[in-house]
Write a protein that holds these residues in place. Sequence first.
Motif, PDB file in Angstrom:
ATOM      1  N   MET A   1       0.849  -1.170   0.000  1.00 30.97           N
ATOM      2  CA  MET A   1       0.000   0.000   0.000  1.00 30.97           C
ATOM      3  C   MET A   1       0.895   1.234   0.000  1.00 30.97           C
ATOM      4  O   MET A   1       1.847   1.320   0.761  1.00 30.97           O
ATOM      5  CB  MET A   1      -0.893  -0.031   1.248  1.00 30.97           C
ATOM      6  N   LYS A   2       0.581   2.182  -0.861  1.00 36.40           N
ATOM      7  CA  LYS A   2       1.348   3.427  -0.915  1.00 36.40           C
ATOM      8  C   LYS A   2       0.630   4.495  -0.105  1.00 36.40           C
ATOM      9  O   LYS A   2      -0.595   4.588  -0.134  1.00 36.40           O
ATOM     10  CB  LYS A   2       1.517   3.889  -2.355  1.00 36.40           C
ATOM     11  N   LEU A   3       1.426   5.295   0.618  1.00 40.06           N
ATOM     12  CA  LEU A   3       0.886   6.379   1.429  1.00 40.06           C
ATOM     13  C   LEU A   3       1.519   7.704   1.028  1.00 40.06           C
ATOM     14  O   LEU A   3       2.699   7.750   0.676  1.00 40.06           O
ATOM     15  CB  LEU A   3       1.191   6.151   2.909  1.00 40.06           C
ATOM     16  N   LYS A   4       0.720   8.765   1.105  1.00 41.72           N
ATOM     17  CA  LYS A   4       1.227  10.121   0.947  1.00 41.72           C
ATOM     18  C   LYS A   4       1.168  10.781   2.318  1.00 41.72           C
ATOM     19  O   LYS A   4       0.111  10.809   2.949  1.00 41.72           O
ATOM     20  CB  LYS A   4       0.405  10.913  -0.061  1.00 41.72           C
ATOM     21  N   ILE A   5       2.308  11.287   2.773  1.00 38.79           N
ATOM     22  CA  ILE A   5       2.389  11.961   4.062  1.00 38.79           C
ATOM     23  C   ILE A   5       2.618  13.443   3.791  1.00 38.79           C
ATOM     24  O   ILE A   5       3.611  13.815   3.166  1.00 38.79           O
ATOM     25  CB  ILE A   5       3.536  11.394   4.915  1.00 38.79           C
ATOM     26  N   THR A   6       1.687  14.270   4.243  1.00 38.03           N
ATOM     27  CA  THR A   6       1.813  15.710   4.078  1.00 38.03           C
ATOM     28  C   THR A   6       2.230  16.301   5.414  1.00 38.03           C
ATOM     29  O   THR A   6       1.572  16.070   6.433  1.00 38.03           O
ATOM     30  CB  THR A   6       0.475  16.332   3.630  1.00 38.03           C
ATOM     31  N   LEU A   7       3.329  17.052   5.403  1.00 41.73           N
ATOM     32  CA  LEU A   7       3.834  17.657   6.633  1.00 41.73           C
ATOM     33  C   LEU A   7       3.268  19.056   6.809  1.00 41.73           C
ATOM     34  O   LEU A   7       3.073  19.791   5.833  1.00 41.73           O
ATOM     35  CB  LEU A   7       5.368  17.714   6.599  1.00 41.73           C
ATOM     36  N   GLN A   8       3.021  19.444   8.048  1.00 43.42           N
ATOM     37  CA  GLN A   8       2.490  20.769   8.367  1.00 43.42           C
ATOM     38  C   GLN A   8       3.523  21.829   8.034  1.00 43.42           C
ATOM     39  O   GLN A   8       4.719  21.577   8.044  1.00 43.42           O
ATOM     40  CB  GLN A   8       2.156  20.883   9.852  1.00 43.42           C
ATOM     41  N   ASN A   9       3.040  23.031   7.809  1.00 37.02           N
ATOM     42  CA  ASN A   9       3.838  24.228   7.575  1.00 37.02           C
ATOM     43  C   ASN A   9       4.671  24.155   6.302  1.00 37.02           C
ATOM     44  O   ASN A   9       4.602  25.046   5.484  1.00 37.02           O
ATOM     45  CB  ASN A   9       4.728  24.567   8.772  1.00 37.02           C
ATOM     46  N   GLN A  10       5.457  23.117   6.101  1.00 30.15           N
ATOM     47  CA  GLN A  10       6.291  23.038   4.914  1.00 30.15           C
ATOM     48  C   GLN A  10       5.480  22.689   3.670  1.00 30.15           C
ATOM     49  O   GLN A  10       5.941  22.864   2.562  1.00 30.15           O
ATOM     50  CB  GLN A  10       7.396  21.970   5.078  1.00 30.15           C
ATOM     51  N   LYS A  12       5.119  19.932   2.482  1.00 35.36           N
ATOM     52  CA  LYS A  12       5.919  18.949   1.772  1.00 35.36           C
ATOM     53  C   LYS A  12       5.160  17.632   1.744  1.00 35.36           C
ATOM     54  O   LYS A  12       4.605  17.214   2.747  1.00 35.36           O
ATOM     55  CB  LYS A  12       7.265  18.769   2.474  1.00 35.36           C
ATOM     56  N   GLU A  13       5.140  16.989   0.579  1.00 39.07           N
ATOM     57  CA  GLU A  13       4.491  15.696   0.434  1.00 39.07           C
ATOM     58  C   GLU A  13       5.548  14.619   0.256  1.00 39.07           C
ATOM     59  O   GLU A  13       6.420  14.734  -0.604  1.00 39.07           O
ATOM     60  CB  GLU A  13       3.544  15.712  -0.761  1.00 39.07           C
ATOM     61  N   LEU A  14       5.464  13.581   1.071  1.00 35.56           N
ATOM     62  CA  LEU A  14       6.385  12.462   1.007  1.00 35.56           C
ATOM     63  C   LEU A  14       5.591  11.214   0.666  1.00 35.56           C
ATOM     64  O   LEU A  14       4.438  11.068   1.091  1.00 35.56           O
ATOM     65  CB  LEU A  14       7.085  12.281   2.359  1.00 35.56           C
ATOM     66  N   PHE A  15       6.195  10.310  -0.083  1.00 34.53           N
ATOM     67  CA  PHE A  15       5.534   9.072  -0.457  1.00 34.53           C
ATOM     68  C   PHE A  15       6.330   7.892   0.074  1.00 34.53           C
ATOM     69  O   PHE A  15       7.560   7.907   0.054  1.00 34.53           O
ATOM     70  CB  PHE A  15       5.407   8.968  -1.980  1.00 34.53           C
ATOM     71  N   THR A  16       5.623   6.886   0.572  1.00 34.07           N
ATOM     72  CA  THR A  16       6.263   5.684   1.071  1.00 34.07           C
ATOM     73  C   THR A  16       5.337   4.500   0.850  1.00 34.07           C
ATOM     74  O   THR A  16       4.159   4.675   0.532  1.00 34.07           O
ATOM     75  CB  THR A  16       6.652   5.824   2.559  1.00 34.07           C
ATOM     76  N   GLU A  17       5.874   3.323   1.036  1.00 28.79           N
ATOM     77  CA  GLU A  17       5.081   2.111   0.866  1.00 28.79           C
ATOM     78  C   GLU A  17       5.122   1.301   2.156  1.00 28.79           C
ATOM     79  O   GLU A  17       6.168   1.181   2.790  1.00 28.79           O
ATOM     80  CB  GLU A  17       5.647   1.287  -0.292  1.00 28.79           C
ATOM     81  N   VAL A  18       3.964   0.791   2.565  1.00 22.84           N
ATOM     82  CA  VAL A  18       3.841  -0.016   3.777  1.00 22.84           C
ATOM     83  C   VAL A  18       3.030  -1.273   3.458  1.00 22.84           C
ATOM     84  O   VAL A  18       2.308  -1.312   2.468  1.00 22.84           O
ATOM     85  CB  VAL A  18       3.159   0.772   4.926  1.00 22.84           C
ATOM     86  N   GLU A  19       3.168  -2.294   4.313  1.00 25.34           N
ATOM     87  CA  GLU A  19       2.391  -3.515   4.100  1.00 25.34           C
ATOM     88  C   GLU A  19       0.903  -3.267   4.317  1.00 25.34           C
ATOM     89  O   GLU A  19       0.064  -3.730   3.566  1.00 25.34           O
ATOM     90  CB  GLU A  19       2.882  -4.622   5.028  1.00 25.34           C
ATOM     91  N   ASN A  20       0.567  -2.565   5.395  1.00 27.52           N
ATOM     92  CA  ASN A  20      -0.822  -2.212   5.681  1.00 27.52           C
ATOM     93  C   ASN A  20      -0.826  -0.963   6.539  1.00 27.52           C
ATOM     94  O   ASN A  20       0.180  -0.587   7.119  1.00 27.52           O
ATOM     95  CB  ASN A  20      -1.581  -3.361   6.347  1.00 27.52           C
TER      96      ASN A  20
END
Length: 62
Positions: A1-10, A12-20
């Motif tokens: 499963m791919k996730l998009k993590i959006t950080l506050q203030n910056q 900035k969008e980061l992408f990562t992959e996790v099992e669940n």
Amino acid sequence: MKLKITLQNQRKELFTEVENFDPVTFVEETKKIETVLIPIGNLIVNKHHIEYITPVDEETVV
């Protein structure tokens, strides 16, 4: 499963992959952790800077 993590203030969008990913369990577990840096997939982020975590499909990740 791919996730998009959006950080506050910056905004900035980061992408990562996790099992669940279960958002409720994630919140409960991060509350228990005393350190501020937490691993999510292949990233380490400051738990206080996370604004959103959303699942994404293959077409969304560019």
